[in-house]
Design an enzyme around this catalytic site. Structure first.
Site, PDB file in Angstrom:
ATOM      1  N   ASN A  19       0.829  -1.208   0.000  1.00  0.00           N
ATOM      2  CA  ASN A  19       0.000   0.000   0.000  1.00  0.00           C
ATOM      3  C   ASN A  19       0.865   1.260   0.000  1.00  0.00           C
ATOM      4  O   ASN A  19       0.517   2.244  -0.641  1.00  0.00           O
ATOM      5  CB  ASN A  19      -0.983  -0.001   1.174  1.00  0.00           C
ATOM      6  CG  ASN A  19      -2.287  -0.713   0.823  1.00  0.00           C
ATOM      7  OD1 ASN A  19      -2.909  -0.389  -0.182  1.00  0.00           O
ATOM      8  ND2 ASN A  19      -2.681  -1.673   1.641  1.00  0.00           N
ATOM      9  N   ARG A  96       0.030  -3.052  14.888  1.00  0.00           N
ATOM     10  CA  ARG A  96      -0.078  -2.687  16.302  1.00  0.00           C
ATOM     11  C   ARG A  96      -1.339  -1.868  16.526  1.00  0.00           C
ATOM     12  O   ARG A  96      -1.680  -1.006  15.715  1.00  0.00           O
ATOM     13  CB  ARG A  96       1.132  -1.838  16.744  1.00  0.00           C
ATOM     14  CG  ARG A  96       2.488  -2.483  16.518  1.00  0.00           C
ATOM     15  CD  ARG A  96       2.692  -3.733  17.309  1.00  0.00           C
ATOM     16  NE  ARG A  96       2.543  -3.502  18.751  1.00  0.00           N
ATOM     17  CZ  ARG A  96       2.411  -4.472  19.651  1.00  0.00           C
ATOM     18  NH1 ARG A  96       2.374  -5.737  19.274  1.00  0.00           N
ATOM     19  NH2 ARG A  96       2.284  -4.187  20.924  1.00  0.00           N
ATOM     20  N   LEU A  98      -3.238   1.107  18.214  1.00  0.00           N
ATOM     21  CA  LEU A  98      -2.815   2.414  18.726  1.00  0.00           C
ATOM     22  C   LEU A  98      -3.528   2.720  20.040  1.00  0.00           C
ATOM     23  O   LEU A  98      -4.700   2.412  20.222  1.00  0.00           O
ATOM     24  CB  LEU A  98      -3.118   3.495  17.691  1.00  0.00           C
ATOM     25  CG  LEU A  98      -2.329   3.343  16.380  1.00  0.00           C
ATOM     26  CD1 LEU A  98      -2.780   4.385  15.360  1.00  0.00           C
ATOM     27  CD2 LEU A  98      -0.823   3.446  16.621  1.00  0.00           C
ATOM     28  N   ASN A 112      -6.627   4.010   8.263  1.00  0.00           N
ATOM     29  CA  ASN A 112      -6.198   2.624   8.154  1.00  0.00           C
ATOM     30  C   ASN A 112      -6.980   1.976   7.016  1.00  0.00           C
ATOM     31  O   ASN A 112      -8.002   2.499   6.576  1.00  0.00           O
ATOM     32  CB  ASN A 112      -6.451   1.872   9.476  1.00  0.00           C
ATOM     33  CG  ASN A 112      -5.687   0.546   9.550  1.00  0.00           C
ATOM     34  OD1 ASN A 112      -4.901   0.211   8.670  1.00  0.00           O
ATOM     35  ND2 ASN A 112      -5.931  -0.204  10.610  1.00  0.00           N
ATOM     36  N   HIS A 114      -8.515  -1.917   5.721  1.00  0.00           N
ATOM     37  CA  HIS A 114      -8.799  -3.265   6.212  1.00  0.00           C
ATOM     38  C   HIS A 114      -9.292  -4.134   5.057  1.00  0.00           C
ATOM     39  O   HIS A 114     -10.151  -3.701   4.284  1.00  0.00           O
ATOM     40  CB  HIS A 114      -9.864  -3.202   7.306  1.00  0.00           C
ATOM     41  CG  HIS A 114     -10.195  -4.552   7.853  1.00  0.00           C
ATOM     42  ND1 HIS A 114      -9.331  -5.233   8.690  1.00  0.00           N
ATOM     43  CD2 HIS A 114     -11.242  -5.365   7.668  1.00  0.00           C
ATOM     44  CE1 HIS A 114      -9.859  -6.411   8.996  1.00  0.00           C
ATOM     45  NE2 HIS A 114     -11.020  -6.513   8.394  1.00  0.00           N
ATOM     46  N   THR A 146     -10.152   5.007  15.204  1.00  0.00           N
ATOM     47  CA  THR A 146     -10.655   5.456  16.501  1.00  0.00           C
ATOM     48  C   THR A 146     -10.335   4.343  17.495  1.00  0.00           C
ATOM     49  O   THR A 146      -9.771   3.316  17.125  1.00  0.00           O
ATOM     50  CB  THR A 146     -12.180   5.663  16.447  1.00  0.00           C
ATOM     51  OG1 THR A 146     -12.787   4.442  16.009  1.00  0.00           O
ATOM     52  CG2 THR A 146     -12.564   6.785  15.484  1.00  0.00           C
ATOM     53  N   ASP A 150     -10.998  -1.585  14.082  1.00  0.00           N
ATOM     54  CA  ASP A 150     -11.646  -1.529  12.764  1.00  0.00           C
ATOM     55  C   ASP A 150     -13.083  -1.026  12.818  1.00  0.00           C
ATOM     56  O   ASP A 150     -13.945  -1.498  12.080  1.00  0.00           O
ATOM     57  CB  ASP A 150     -11.600  -2.925  12.092  1.00  0.00           C
ATOM     58  CG  ASP A 150     -10.181  -3.414  11.890  1.00  0.00           C
ATOM     59  OD1 ASP A 150      -9.273  -2.571  11.770  1.00  0.00           O
ATOM     60  OD2 ASP A 150      -9.966  -4.639  11.854  1.00  0.00           O
ATOM     61  N   GLU A 179      -7.385  -2.325  -2.718  1.00  0.00           N
ATOM     62  CA  GLU A 179      -6.756  -1.467  -1.701  1.00  0.00           C
ATOM     63  C   GLU A 179      -5.856  -0.437  -2.366  1.00  0.00           C
ATOM     64  O   GLU A 179      -5.850   0.736  -1.990  1.00  0.00           O
ATOM     65  CB  GLU A 179      -5.922  -2.312  -0.733  1.00  0.00           C
ATOM     66  CG  GLU A 179      -6.738  -3.219   0.170  1.00  0.00           C
ATOM     67  CD  GLU A 179      -5.860  -3.959   1.181  1.00  0.00           C
ATOM     68  OE1 GLU A 179      -4.710  -3.536   1.425  1.00  0.00           O
ATOM     69  OE2 GLU A 179      -6.328  -4.974   1.717  1.00  0.00           O
TER      70      GLU A 179
END
Lengths: 222, 222
Positions: A19, A96, A98, A112, A114, A146, A150, A179
């Site tokens: 990506n 990871r 956050l 992000n 997914h 947030t 996801d 993506e």
């Protein structure tokens, strides 16, 4: 309206960084006004770091195992991102979670992607879970990060068919192709100041929506 | 291979019966070899019953409130369906949960349609829940009914975009259009003996899958 400046992004990675490559390609093509200021990986051997260096981009390994807590790790991330004036944080295969340290420092400014049509199949096995469930359609989702896994406000989604004979690898490859189309686009919308979060929803100014009559049925009806 | 006979179906409804109409239209067009033997509604005033009568089809109202239990109601359903030699039960906007009485009598032979891309947004508010969540893509799902709400093996799905300005009604209308395409198709696959349930998955013999390269992105990337 005056042209907006390039958005300064920091890309967080853990793996090969396809990506990241799609983003760099979009910048090179002139489709995206972005400056990748730094690429940070929690794994020193992530190939994404090499991609970054090949493009003359600062590439840092910050090993999460060297920190006593998730918060301490995130403080190191924030320090490096701020040192490079990063405005938008782009997670690209970053494995990871956050903590509030990052979420508060970059509220509404962390994206992000997914590999599933959220809210279906969150977590780290999107394609596998989709196959095991037996869905006919899966896809990918770009969203604002947030708290929670996801669940943030959705910016763009793309749907693809699940085909007979698919395994995790073939389905993941089909999803990754999408993506690489939608992630640079989501960053472009951000750079152009067109994204506004309202509760759970993202409102896009002058959205170029998919055609009202477009549908993806699988298998295809007669 | 010898041509298979028309499949004898019983349609369970609670409302206006637009999916029933789509099925009857597919039969009339010659796209579906099915014989609708009976339409049963738990609501006497469901317009679907009138549609059935207009087509010369047996139309029954069986009021669930007249039965002491879900099981008793289902026994009445089974009795009427069996009396008419029904092989496949098609739920089309039928708002009652089926008990093991029906599930055991018609194991693997009950279909339902849901206005969301399952497993997202099960339950009775598919379009509303999709809008509130803020997804960019929703759709519909035809599946085999099992115990649990909207969790059975999936036969066909179709994805549609969620557009700016959509309300529950406009999104539901876009989804219904796809329902009317995929529900007759799912019954056709059953009639042709091409559906095989294997665990959670439905294997379709000679599936006419959507193109490998087809994707529905919303909003559209440049």
């Amino acid at each position: 309206m005056a042209e907006r400046p390039a958005v300064k992004i920091g890309v967080l990675v853990s793996g090969s960084g396809t990506n990241l490559q799609a983003i760099l390609d979009a910048v090179a093509r002139g489709d995206l006004k972005a400056e990748v200021r730094v690429v940070i990986s929690n794994r020193a051997r992530a190939y994404a770091l090499e991609r970054a260096r090949n493009h003359g981009i600062a590439a840092l390994a910050i090993d999460h195992r060297q920190f006593a807590s998730r918060e301490d790790f995130d403080r190191a991330l924030v320090r490096e991102l701020r040192a490079r004036d990063v405005e938008l944080v782009v997670c690209a295969g970053f494995m990871r979670l956050l903590s509030p340290v990052m979420l508060d420092a970059y509220t509404g400014r962390i994206m992000n992607i997914h590999p599933a049509l959220l809210p279906s199949f969150p977590g780290i096995y999107g394609p596998r879970d989709a196959l095991e469930y037996g869905v006919r359609i899966s896809g990918c989702t770009v969203f604002f990060v947030t708290e929670g896994v996801d669940v943030g406000p959705i910016i763009i989604q793309s749907a693809v068919p699940v085909l007979p004979g698919d395994d995790e690898e073939t389905l993941a490859a089909r999803i990754h192709r999408e993506e690489h189309r939608i992630y640079p686009e989501a960053i472009r919308l951000y750079q152009e100041g067109r994204l506004q979060v309202s509760g759970r929803r993202v409102i896009i100014r002058d959205a170029d929506s998919a055609s009202e009559s477009l549908a993806l049925a699988n298998p295809r009806p007669r």
